[in-house]
Design a protein around this motif. Structure first.
Motif, PDB file in Angstrom:
ATOM      1  N   ASN A 113       9.360   9.132  -8.037  1.00 32.62           N
ATOM      2  CA  ASN A 113       8.888   7.859  -7.498  1.00 32.62           C
ATOM      3  C   ASN A 113       7.474   7.551  -7.973  1.00 32.62           C
ATOM      4  OD1 ASN A 113      11.191   7.229  -6.139  1.00 32.62           O
ATOM      5  ND2 ASN A 113      10.421   7.771  -4.116  1.00 32.62           N
ATOM      6  N   GLU A 114       7.273   6.303  -8.323  1.00 32.74           N
ATOM      7  CA  GLU A 114       5.958   5.854  -8.780  1.00 32.74           C
ATOM      8  C   GLU A 114       5.334   4.949  -7.722  1.00 32.74           C
ATOM      9  OE1 GLU A 114       6.402   3.970 -12.557  1.00 32.74           O
ATOM     10  OE2 GLU A 114       6.901   5.842 -13.568  1.00 32.74           O
ATOM     11  N   TYR A 115       4.030   4.903  -7.752  1.00 26.38           N
ATOM     12  CA  TYR A 115       3.265   4.048  -6.846  1.00 26.38           C
ATOM     13  C   TYR A 115       3.068   2.710  -7.537  1.00 26.38           C
ATOM     14  CZ  TYR A 115      -0.532   2.720  -3.693  1.00 26.38           C
ATOM     15  OH  TYR A 115      -1.325   2.081  -2.782  1.00 26.38           O
ATOM     16  N   GLN A 116       3.665   1.657  -6.973  1.00 26.63           N
ATOM     17  CA  GLN A 116       3.608   0.331  -7.591  1.00 26.63           C
ATOM     18  C   GLN A 116       3.258  -0.727  -6.540  1.00 26.63           C
ATOM     19  OE1 GLN A 116       7.633   0.327  -9.025  1.00 26.63           O
ATOM     20  NE2 GLN A 116       7.004   1.046 -11.041  1.00 26.63           N
ATOM     21  N   PRO A 117       1.984  -0.804  -6.167  1.00 25.50           N
ATOM     22  CA  PRO A 117       1.611  -1.770  -5.134  1.00 25.50           C
ATOM     23  C   PRO A 117       1.738  -3.221  -5.582  1.00 25.50           C
ATOM     24  CG  PRO A 117      -0.336  -0.761  -6.068  1.00 25.50           C
ATOM     25  CD  PRO A 117       0.848  -0.049  -6.653  1.00 25.50           C
ATOM     26  N   ASP A 118       1.853  -3.440  -6.875  1.00 30.29           N
ATOM     27  CA  ASP A 118       1.978  -4.809  -7.371  1.00 30.29           C
ATOM     28  C   ASP A 118       3.396  -5.350  -7.262  1.00 30.29           C
ATOM     29  OD1 ASP A 118       2.653  -2.872  -9.230  1.00 30.29           O
ATOM     30  OD2 ASP A 118       2.027  -4.057 -10.954  1.00 30.29           O
ATOM     31  N   THR A 119       4.396  -4.464  -7.161  1.00 31.44           N
ATOM     32  CA  THR A 119       5.786  -4.924  -7.076  1.00 31.44           C
ATOM     33  C   THR A 119       6.510  -4.451  -5.819  1.00 31.44           C
ATOM     34  OG1 THR A 119       6.547  -3.041  -8.390  1.00 31.44           O
ATOM     35  CG2 THR A 119       6.056  -5.091  -9.580  1.00 31.44           C
ATOM     36  N   GLU A 120       6.084  -3.354  -5.228  1.00 29.03           N
ATOM     37  CA  GLU A 120       6.746  -2.792  -4.052  1.00 29.03           C
ATOM     38  C   GLU A 120       5.961  -3.134  -2.789  1.00 29.03           C
ATOM     39  OE1 GLU A 120       9.588  -0.828  -3.762  1.00 29.03           O
ATOM     40  OE2 GLU A 120       9.963  -1.293  -5.863  1.00 29.03           O
ATOM     41  N   GLY A 121       6.601  -3.778  -1.844  1.00 26.96           N
ATOM     42  CA  GLY A 121       5.946  -4.182  -0.610  1.00 26.96           C
ATOM     43  C   GLY A 121       5.383  -3.021   0.190  1.00 26.96           C
ATOM     44  N   LEU A 122       6.168  -1.926   0.324  1.00 26.67           N
ATOM     45  CA  LEU A 122       5.682  -0.782   1.084  1.00 26.67           C
ATOM     46  C   LEU A 122       4.502  -0.111   0.391  1.00 26.67           C
ATOM     47  CD1 LEU A 122       8.985   0.796   2.421  1.00 26.67           C
ATOM     48  CD2 LEU A 122       7.189  -0.321   3.734  1.00 26.67           C
ATOM     49  N   ASP A 123       4.499  -0.103  -0.924  1.00 32.94           N
ATOM     50  CA  ASP A 123       3.358   0.462  -1.660  1.00 32.94           C
ATOM     51  C   ASP A 123       2.117  -0.391  -1.438  1.00 32.94           C
ATOM     52  OD1 ASP A 123       5.134   2.348  -2.508  1.00 32.94           O
ATOM     53  OD2 ASP A 123       5.089   1.792  -4.624  1.00 32.94           O
ATOM     54  N   PHE A 124       2.310  -1.703  -1.347  1.00 34.97           N
ATOM     55  CA  PHE A 124       1.174  -2.575  -1.047  1.00 34.97           C
ATOM     56  C   PHE A 124       0.640  -2.275   0.351  1.00 34.97           C
ATOM     57  CE2 PHE A 124      -0.569  -6.358   0.960  1.00 34.97           C
ATOM     58  CZ  PHE A 124      -1.684  -6.546   0.145  1.00 34.97           C
ATOM     59  N   ILE A 125       1.539  -2.028   1.293  1.00 35.80           N
ATOM     60  CA  ILE A 125       1.100  -1.695   2.653  1.00 35.80           C
ATOM     61  C   ILE A 125       0.302  -0.391   2.626  1.00 35.80           C
ATOM     62  CG2 ILE A 125       1.857  -1.045   4.974  1.00 35.80           C
ATOM     63  CD1 ILE A 125       4.215  -2.982   4.592  1.00 35.80           C
ATOM     64  N   ILE A 126       0.759   0.597   1.849  1.00 37.57           N
ATOM     65  CA  ILE A 126       0.019   1.853   1.713  1.00 37.57           C
ATOM     66  C   ILE A 126      -1.385   1.567   1.181  1.00 37.57           C
ATOM     67  CG2 ILE A 126      -0.139   4.028   0.429  1.00 37.57           C
ATOM     68  CD1 ILE A 126       2.959   4.114   0.475  1.00 37.57           C
ATOM     69  N   GLU A 127      -1.464   0.734   0.146  1.00 35.52           N
ATOM     70  CA  GLU A 127      -2.771   0.406  -0.431  1.00 35.52           C
ATOM     71  C   GLU A 127      -3.639  -0.339   0.577  1.00 35.52           C
ATOM     72  OE1 GLU A 127      -5.770   0.663  -3.061  1.00 35.52           O
ATOM     73  OE2 GLU A 127      -3.821   1.626  -3.262  1.00 35.52           O
ATOM     74  N   ASP A 128      -3.036  -1.219   1.343  1.00 34.00           N
ATOM     75  CA  ASP A 128      -3.771  -1.954   2.365  1.00 34.00           C
ATOM     76  C   ASP A 128      -4.333  -0.989   3.412  1.00 34.00           C
ATOM     77  OD1 ASP A 128      -4.527  -4.589   3.541  1.00 34.00           O
ATOM     78  OD2 ASP A 128      -3.251  -3.868   5.187  1.00 34.00           O
ATOM     79  N   VAL A 129      -3.515  -0.051   3.858  1.00 32.81           N
ATOM     80  CA  VAL A 129      -3.964   0.955   4.820  1.00 32.81           C
ATOM     81  C   VAL A 129      -5.120   1.754   4.231  1.00 32.81           C
ATOM     82  CG1 VAL A 129      -3.311   3.116   5.974  1.00 32.81           C
ATOM     83  CG2 VAL A 129      -1.775   1.145   6.061  1.00 32.81           C
ATOM     84  N   LEU A 130      -4.982   2.167   2.981  1.00 27.71           N
ATOM     85  CA  LEU A 130      -6.038   2.950   2.340  1.00 27.71           C
ATOM     86  C   LEU A 130      -7.348   2.167   2.261  1.00 27.71           C
ATOM     87  CD1 LEU A 130      -4.128   4.696  -0.579  1.00 27.71           C
ATOM     88  CD2 LEU A 130      -4.950   5.732   1.536  1.00 27.71           C
ATOM     89  N   GLN A 131      -7.274   0.926   1.785  1.00 28.56           N
ATOM     90  CA  GLN A 131      -8.487   0.123   1.633  1.00 28.56           C
ATOM     91  C   GLN A 131      -9.170  -0.105   2.985  1.00 28.56           C
ATOM     92  OE1 GLN A 131      -9.917  -0.580  -1.246  1.00 28.56           O
ATOM     93  NE2 GLN A 131      -8.218   0.399  -2.297  1.00 28.56           N
ATOM     94  N   ARG A 132      -8.384  -0.376   4.011  1.00 28.80           N
ATOM     95  CA  ARG A 132      -8.969  -0.569   5.346  1.00 28.80           C
ATOM     96  C   ARG A 132      -9.570   0.734   5.869  1.00 28.80           C
ATOM     97  NH1 ARG A 132      -6.845  -5.433   8.019  1.00 28.80           N
ATOM     98  NH2 ARG A 132      -5.470  -6.450   6.536  1.00 28.80           N
ATOM     99  N   SER A 133      -8.920   1.855   5.573  1.00 33.82           N
ATOM    100  CA  SER A 133      -9.419   3.157   6.014  1.00 33.82           C
ATOM    101  C   SER A 133     -10.703   3.548   5.282  1.00 33.82           C
ATOM    102  CB  SER A 133      -8.352   4.234   5.802  1.00 33.82           C
ATOM    103  OG  SER A 133      -7.215   3.939   6.571  1.00 33.82           O
ATOM    104  N   PHE A 134     -10.804   3.171   4.017  1.00 34.61           N
ATOM    105  CA  PHE A 134     -12.033   3.447   3.270  1.00 34.61           C
ATOM    106  C   PHE A 134     -13.195   2.651   3.865  1.00 34.61           C
ATOM    107  CE2 PHE A 134      -9.227   4.070  -0.731  1.00 34.61           C
ATOM    108  CZ  PHE A 134      -8.875   5.342  -0.318  1.00 34.61           C
ATOM    109  N   VAL A 135     -12.926   1.406   4.207  1.00 35.93           N
ATOM    110  CA  VAL A 135     -13.968   0.538   4.753  1.00 35.93           C
ATOM    111  C   VAL A 135     -14.427   1.024   6.128  1.00 35.93           C
ATOM    112  CG1 VAL A 135     -14.452  -1.794   5.627  1.00 35.93           C
ATOM    113  CG2 VAL A 135     -13.298  -1.506   3.436  1.00 35.93           C
ATOM    114  N   ASN A 136     -13.465   1.406   6.992  1.00 39.74           N
ATOM    115  CA  ASN A 136     -13.865   1.828   8.339  1.00 39.74           C
ATOM    116  C   ASN A 136     -14.297   3.296   8.399  1.00 39.74           C
ATOM    117  OD1 ASN A 136     -11.605   3.519   8.786  1.00 39.74           O
ATOM    118  ND2 ASN A 136     -10.466   1.941   9.848  1.00 39.74           N
ATOM    119  N   GLY A 137     -14.183   4.020   7.283  1.00 39.62           N
ATOM    120  CA  GLY A 137     -14.682   5.386   7.208  1.00 39.62           C
ATOM    121  C   GLY A 137     -13.745   6.457   7.714  1.00 39.62           C
TER     122      GLY A 137
END
Length: 175
Positions: A113-137
């Motif tokens: 399995n590859e990580y494809q946040p540009d085409t896979e909705g769940l991968d985008f959600i993973i990226e969204d979670v990561l970005q929000r987690s990086f911001v909130n520390g």
């Protein structure tokens, strides 16, 4: 939708540290292997590191759920730029990679399995979670080896239905 997002948020939070460790370990392995020319000594060093990693993390990894395992496989691709299958193939052998992937298939997982946040909705959600987690520390940021722009993706995938994505995921993999 919030409940589903938070459920997935907890899964990503649990899997991400292992992906970071995998990426950091890969850097160490590559540095150590640079000076070793002998194929036999390289294999011995890889085996040594693998045994250490198994001893250190085996119990923790066994406690991951299938969803967390699926997320971990994708996050390792994000952090290293290679799929788990290709990493195993490169550092161990194609035969081991085949058998590990066959075993993973019994749990409805794929090491390819590859990580494809540009085409896979769940991968985008993973990226969204990561970005929000990086911001909130809550998670320490480590740059992705894959190239994509989160903010550009955000505008593309603005209309995703989180509840539908996660419900489809649950129906596909959990039943």
């Amino acid at each position: 939708e919030r409940r589903y997002y938070y459920w997935y948020y907890k899964k990503v939070q649990r899997a991400y540290p292992f992906a970071r460790i995998a990426a950091d370990t890969l850097l160490v392995i590559n540095e150590e292997l640079e000076g070793i020319k002998s194929k036999r000594k390289r294999k011995k060093k890889i085996k040594e590191i693998q045994e250490f990693m198994e001893g250190e993390f085996s119990d923790q990894l066994k406690k991951l759920t299938k969803t967390e395992g699926r997320i971990l496989i994708k996050l390792v691709h994000r952090q290293t730029g290679q799929t788990m299958y290709n990493l195993i193939k490169e550092y161990r052998s194609g035969w081991k990679a085949f058998w590990y992937n066959s075993t993973a298939t019994m749990f409805r997982l794929s090491l390819k399995n590859e990580y494809q946040p540009d085409t896979e909705g769940l991968d985008f959600i993973i990226e969204d979670v990561l970005q929000r987690s990086f911001v909130n520390g809550s998670l320490e940021k480590q740059e992705s080896k894959l190239h994509f722009d989160y903010f550009e993706l955000m505008s593309q995938l603005n209309e995703i239905d989180i509840e539908k994505l996660i419900t489809d995921y649950i129906n596909k993999y959990m039943k």
